[in-house]
Design an enzyme around this catalytic site. Sequence first.
Site, PDB file in Angstrom:
ATOM      1  N   ASP A  98       0.860  -1.182   0.000  1.00  0.00           N
ATOM      2  CA  ASP A  98       0.000   0.000   0.000  1.00  0.00           C
ATOM      3  C   ASP A  98       0.894   1.229   0.000  1.00  0.00           C
ATOM      4  O   ASP A  98       1.236   1.786   1.047  1.00  0.00           O
ATOM      5  CB  ASP A  98      -0.923  -0.020   1.214  1.00  0.00           C
ATOM      6  CG  ASP A  98      -2.097   0.930   1.064  1.00  0.00           C
ATOM      7  OD1 ASP A  98      -2.132   1.674   0.076  1.00  0.00           O
ATOM      8  OD2 ASP A  98      -2.987   0.916   1.933  1.00  0.00           O
ATOM      9  N   VAL A  99       1.283   1.665  -1.201  1.00  0.00           N
ATOM     10  CA  VAL A  99       2.251   2.750  -1.328  1.00  0.00           C
ATOM     11  C   VAL A  99       1.643   4.015  -1.931  1.00  0.00           C
ATOM     12  O   VAL A  99       2.207   5.099  -1.801  1.00  0.00           O
ATOM     13  CB  VAL A  99       3.474   2.304  -2.161  1.00  0.00           C
ATOM     14  CG1 VAL A  99       4.157   1.114  -1.502  1.00  0.00           C
ATOM     15  CG2 VAL A  99       3.114   1.970  -3.598  1.00  0.00           C
ATOM     16  N   LYS A 100       0.493   3.888  -2.626  1.00  0.00           N
ATOM     17  CA  LYS A 100      -0.263   5.027  -3.182  1.00  0.00           C
ATOM     18  C   LYS A 100       0.624   6.025  -3.917  1.00  0.00           C
ATOM     19  O   LYS A 100       0.489   7.242  -3.755  1.00  0.00           O
ATOM     20  CB  LYS A 100      -1.062   5.724  -2.088  1.00  0.00           C
ATOM     21  CG  LYS A 100      -2.168   4.858  -1.476  1.00  0.00           C
ATOM     22  CD  LYS A 100      -3.028   5.648  -0.508  1.00  0.00           C
ATOM     23  CE  LYS A 100      -4.162   4.802   0.058  1.00  0.00           C
ATOM     24  NZ  LYS A 100      -3.682   3.769   1.003  1.00  0.00           N
ATOM     25  N   ARG A 101       1.492   5.545  -4.765  1.00  0.00           N
ATOM     26  CA  ARG A 101       2.365   6.429  -5.517  1.00  0.00           C
ATOM     27  C   ARG A 101       1.598   7.103  -6.652  1.00  0.00           C
ATOM     28  O   ARG A 101       0.698   6.514  -7.246  1.00  0.00           O
ATOM     29  CB  ARG A 101       3.557   5.654  -6.084  1.00  0.00           C
ATOM     30  CG  ARG A 101       4.455   4.990  -5.028  1.00  0.00           C
ATOM     31  CD  ARG A 101       4.937   5.980  -3.990  1.00  0.00           C
ATOM     32  NE  ARG A 101       5.975   5.415  -3.147  1.00  0.00           N
ATOM     33  CZ  ARG A 101       6.044   5.560  -1.833  1.00  0.00           C
ATOM     34  NH1 ARG A 101       5.104   6.227  -1.201  1.00  0.00           N
ATOM     35  NH2 ARG A 101       7.030   5.039  -1.141  1.00  0.00           N
TER      36      ARG A 101
END
Length: 307
Positions: free
Chosen positions: A103-106
């Site tokens: 879950d990095v939401k880049r």
Amino acid sequence: MMDQLIEKIKQTQNPTVVGLDPRLSFIPTFLKEECYAQLGKTPQAAAEAFYRFNCAIIDAVYDLVPAVKPQVAMYEMLGSAGIESYIRTIQYAKQKGLIVIGDVKRGDIASTAENYSDGHIGRVAVEEERFEIYKEDFITVNPYLGYDSIEPYFANVSTYNKGLFVLVKTSNPHSGQLQNLDVGGHTLYEHVGQLVETWGEPYRGKYGYSDIGAVVGATHPQEAKKLRQEMPHTFFLVPGYGAQGGTAEDLAVCFDKDGLGAIVNSSRGIIAAHQKEPYRSAFPEKEFALAAREAVLAMKTDLRRCI
């Protein structure tokens, strides 16, 4: 990669992903004190406590769930020791046969997105050598810079059998301030959902779902129902169950007629179950991982009741 996730869901009969989002307040006192005795009250000790905590949770649930989802922010705040803990957690989860959703939401311009893509789901070049750094199977990405911020991930999705979950309708209370804006007679989230459905066309697997999935929150069931109809080939990662207020009844609309099409995240409801009743009374502090296991079983029963 989406086919593999679906097969793990079918194998476990459980569309649950455990969010590995540790906080020091979730870590049992005995485990923190062990790390403080070794490393002092430092970021290094906190990162080690996170890793040991995660390993215990994974040991307790790996046979019950298809996947885990570590939230990178919990680790990044601790600096290099935290990032190392994140990487070690991913490695341990994969050793146990779990699929890992980072879950990095880049979300950034194309040249930057290419670096995020290579680091998280591709390979990093050092002269003629290639290295796999983070080793996630999927990552979450933010599409609000447009196609050129997402396209750099697609080559690695194809080359290395990876997947994405693109933010479409998120579970936070004020997501509607932007995502529900009217854009030519449709909401912005619907427009993004249509883009994701289109982007995923070349990446559909044998179950009909694309490797390009969508994040759709359980706290907005009417919007989720609409998106399920408009995105028939897009698999949903569903946050918001439990602590954020989403119920099994709310998120049932995210699934297709065969009971597939979505995987539901729970973080603190599982990993911090030992701090809440009825688990707190049933399990001593040192058995915190068994409390997490019981919480997973309860969630599985709840979800299967409504799917």
